[in-house]
Design an enzyme around this catalytic site. Structure first.
Site, PDB file in Angstrom:
ATOM      1  N   SER A 237       0.872  -1.182   0.000  1.00 64.29           N
ATOM      2  CA  SER A 237       0.000   0.000   0.000  1.00 64.29           C
ATOM      3  C   SER A 237       0.903   1.224   0.000  1.00 64.29           C
ATOM      4  O   SER A 237       2.096   1.113   0.330  1.00 64.29           O
ATOM      5  CB  SER A 237      -0.852  -0.019   1.281  1.00 64.29           C
ATOM      6  OG  SER A 237      -1.452   1.237   1.512  1.00 64.29           O
TER       7      SER A 237
ATOM      8  N   TYR B 238      -1.930  -1.218  10.426  1.00 69.55           N
ATOM      9  CA  TYR B 238      -1.913  -1.338   8.959  1.00 69.55           C
ATOM     10  C   TYR B 238      -0.592  -0.801   8.405  1.00 69.55           C
ATOM     11  O   TYR B 238       0.050  -1.435   7.567  1.00 69.55           O
ATOM     12  CB  TYR B 238      -3.111  -0.554   8.402  1.00 69.55           C
ATOM     13  CG  TYR B 238      -3.387  -0.750   6.938  1.00 69.55           C
ATOM     14  CD1 TYR B 238      -4.182  -1.805   6.490  1.00 69.55           C
ATOM     15  CD2 TYR B 238      -2.878   0.131   5.982  1.00 69.55           C
ATOM     16  CE1 TYR B 238      -4.468  -1.972   5.136  1.00 69.55           C
ATOM     17  CE2 TYR B 238      -3.149  -0.033   4.631  1.00 69.55           C
ATOM     18  CZ  TYR B 238      -3.943  -1.089   4.211  1.00 69.55           C
ATOM     19  OH  TYR B 238      -4.212  -1.253   2.877  1.00 69.55           O
TER      20      TYR B 238
HETATM   21  P1  NAD Z   1     -11.453  -6.189   0.067  1.00 73.20           P
HETATM   22  O1  NAD Z   1     -12.056  -6.085   1.428  1.00 73.20           O
HETATM   23  O2  NAD Z   1     -12.275  -5.917  -1.147  1.00 73.20           O
HETATM   24  O3  NAD Z   1     -10.767  -7.616  -0.149  1.00 73.20           O
HETATM   25  C1  NAD Z   1     -10.042  -8.238   0.852  1.00 73.20           C
HETATM   26  C2  NAD Z   1      -9.967  -9.714   0.516  1.00 73.20           C
HETATM   27  O4  NAD Z   1      -9.226 -10.374   1.556  1.00 73.20           O
HETATM   28  C3  NAD Z   1     -11.340 -10.379   0.466  1.00 73.20           C
HETATM   29  O5  NAD Z   1     -11.328 -11.390  -0.535  1.00 73.20           O
HETATM   30  C4  NAD Z   1     -11.462 -11.014   1.855  1.00 73.20           C
HETATM   31  O6  NAD Z   1     -12.352 -12.123   1.892  1.00 73.20           O
HETATM   32  C5  NAD Z   1     -10.025 -11.443   2.060  1.00 73.20           C
HETATM   33  N1  NAD Z   1      -9.682 -11.698   3.454  1.00 73.20           N
HETATM   34  C6  NAD Z   1      -9.848 -10.887   4.539  1.00 73.20           C
HETATM   35  N2  NAD Z   1      -9.425 -11.514   5.650  1.00 73.20           N
HETATM   36  C7  NAD Z   1      -8.993 -12.739   5.253  1.00 73.20           C
HETATM   37  C8  NAD Z   1      -8.464 -13.859   5.957  1.00 73.20           C
HETATM   38  N3  NAD Z   1      -8.272 -13.856   7.264  1.00 73.20           N
HETATM   39  N4  NAD Z   1      -8.133 -14.958   5.228  1.00 73.20           N
HETATM   40  C9  NAD Z   1      -8.338 -14.995   3.885  1.00 73.20           C
HETATM   41  N5  NAD Z   1      -8.835 -13.968   3.188  1.00 73.20           N
HETATM   42  C10 NAD Z   1      -9.170 -12.857   3.871  1.00 73.20           C
HETATM   43  O7  NAD Z   1     -10.201  -5.197   0.137  1.00 73.20           O
HETATM   44  P2  NAD Z   1      -9.193  -4.647  -0.977  1.00 73.20           P
HETATM   45  O8  NAD Z   1      -9.266  -3.183  -0.899  1.00 73.20           O
HETATM   46  O9  NAD Z   1      -9.365  -5.334  -2.270  1.00 73.20           O
HETATM   47  O10 NAD Z   1      -7.809  -5.076  -0.309  1.00 73.20           O
HETATM   48  C11 NAD Z   1      -6.931  -6.011  -0.868  1.00 73.20           C
HETATM   49  C12 NAD Z   1      -5.498  -5.660  -0.463  1.00 73.20           C
HETATM   50  O11 NAD Z   1      -5.170  -4.383  -1.013  1.00 73.20           O
HETATM   51  C13 NAD Z   1      -5.309  -5.536   1.056  1.00 73.20           C
HETATM   52  O12 NAD Z   1      -4.063  -6.094   1.410  1.00 73.20           O
HETATM   53  C14 NAD Z   1      -5.291  -4.033   1.269  1.00 73.20           C
HETATM   54  O13 NAD Z   1      -4.559  -3.681   2.398  1.00 73.20           O
HETATM   55  C15 NAD Z   1      -4.625  -3.571  -0.006  1.00 73.20           C
HETATM   56  N6  NAD Z   1      -4.848  -2.163  -0.331  1.00 73.20           N
HETATM   57  C16 NAD Z   1      -6.110  -1.679  -0.529  1.00 73.20           C
HETATM   58  C17 NAD Z   1      -6.263  -0.341  -0.844  1.00 73.20           C
HETATM   59  C18 NAD Z   1      -7.612   0.274  -1.091  1.00 73.20           C
HETATM   60  O14 NAD Z   1      -7.697   1.514  -1.197  1.00 73.20           O
HETATM   61  N7  NAD Z   1      -8.658  -0.488  -1.205  1.00 73.20           N
HETATM   62  C19 NAD Z   1      -5.150   0.500  -0.951  1.00 73.20           C
HETATM   63  C20 NAD Z   1      -3.899  -0.036  -0.747  1.00 73.20           C
HETATM   64  C21 NAD Z   1      -3.761  -1.361  -0.444  1.00 73.20           C
END
Ligand code: NAD
Length: 256
Positions: free
Chosen positions: A138, A151
């Site tokens: 991130s 985080y």
């Molecule tokens: P999201 O909530 O849409 O997806 C998260 C995924 O992780 C889902 O499939 C969920 O079921 C799974 N998950 C959660 N806990 C879990 C566990 N204990 N075991 C297995 N699977 C689990 O979120 P997202 O925004 O797509 O996030 C995905 C990644 O991207 C994360 O690592 C997040 O930190 C990172 N990220 C997101 C953003 C943003 O703005 N959305 C920005 C930077 C980084």
């Protein structure tokens, strides 16, 4: 380009993980999905791209379940050629109020899971002298934000793990890199928009504008499709000597 390869994407039932899984599938990779919630929908979306897809429901906070998932991938498809460590959660609170169980869960799911999946997938990649490990970190792997201690600590840790994994395999065909998105409108961020709207009694549209305006000069969300395209680039021959980078795709967030 990726026909005959297997990609395991953690947390790929939703958001960024699903976007990356679809982009890799569009290049011909067979996909191992993981994550909670609806499974049949994402599975059908991947299958429609003409590749094979399987699912393992490992809880990424549990090392034994991560090991079972890697075994499932190997038994089903023979190898894990591309590992995308993506599963993640968020919790927002000041350090002095941060619930200990939330700290532990974020460190386990957002950081330690990448270590476990990487250590278990690496030997197979090393034996084939080809592999791609892509860690979804991130912007918070590069800079901090208030109220996101666990985080930010986890994501900085992931960037560190990325560098060490890349260095240890630097003379091989196995690369490891991190992707550092800014805001992406997934369920993880929608919750933060909703909380902002509720706390300030403003509309969802105004809360979204505020959220972007605080951090992201482009005033635009990065999309899972754009992040998928970056993952594909890392898997292409052009990525053969990209090692240990933390590549931000953040609308200018960290350029400030
Ligand atoms: P999201 O909530 O849409 O997806 C998260 C995924 O992780 C889902 O499939 C969920 O079921 C799974 N998950 C959660 N806990 C879990 C566990 N204990 N075991 C297995 N699977 C689990 O979120 P997202 O925004 O797509 O996030 C995905 C990644 O991207 C994360 O690592 C997040 O930190 C990172 N990220 C997101 C953003 C943003 O703005 N959305 C920005 C930077 C980084």
């Amino acid at each position: 380009m990726l026909k005959g390869k297997t990609a395991l994407v953690t947390g790929s039932t939703s958001g960024i993980g699903l976007g990356i899984a679809k982009a890799l599938a569009a290049q011909g990779a067979n996909i191992v999905l993981n994550g909670f919630g609806d499974v049949e929908g994402p599975k059908a979306e991947i299958a429609a791209l003409g590749v094979q897809v399987t699912y393992h429901g490992a809880d990424m906070s549990k090392p034994a379940e991560i090991a079972a998932m890697i075994e499932h991938a190997k038994t089903t498809f023979g190898s894990v050629d591309i590992l995308v460590n993506n599963a993640g959660i968020q919790h927002v609170a000041r350090v002095e109020n941060f619930p200990i169980e939330k700290w532990d869960a974020i460190i386990a799911i957002n950081m330690s899971s990448a270590f476990h999946a990487t250590r278990l997938a690496l030997p197979g990649m090393q034996a084939k002298n080809w592999g791609r490990i892509i860690n979804v970190a991130s912007v918070h792997g590069l800079v901090g934000s208030a109220e996101k201690s666990a985080y930010v600590a986890a994501k900085h840790g992931v960037v560190g793990l990325t560098k060490v994994t890349a260095l240890e395999n630097a003379t091989t065909g196995v690369t490891c890199n991190a992707i550092c998105p800014g805001w992406v409108l997934t369920p993880l961020v929608q919750k933060q928009v909703d909380a902002k709207a509720a706390a300030q009694g403003i509309s969802n549209a105004d809360a979204t504008k505020q959220l972007l305006g605080e951090k992201e000069p482009s005033m635009q969300f990065t999309t899972p499709e754009e992040l998928g395209a970056l993952a594909v680039f890392f898997c292409s021959p052009a990525g053969d000597n990209i090692r240990g980078v933390a590549w931000n795709m953040d609308g200018g967030w960290t350029a400030q």
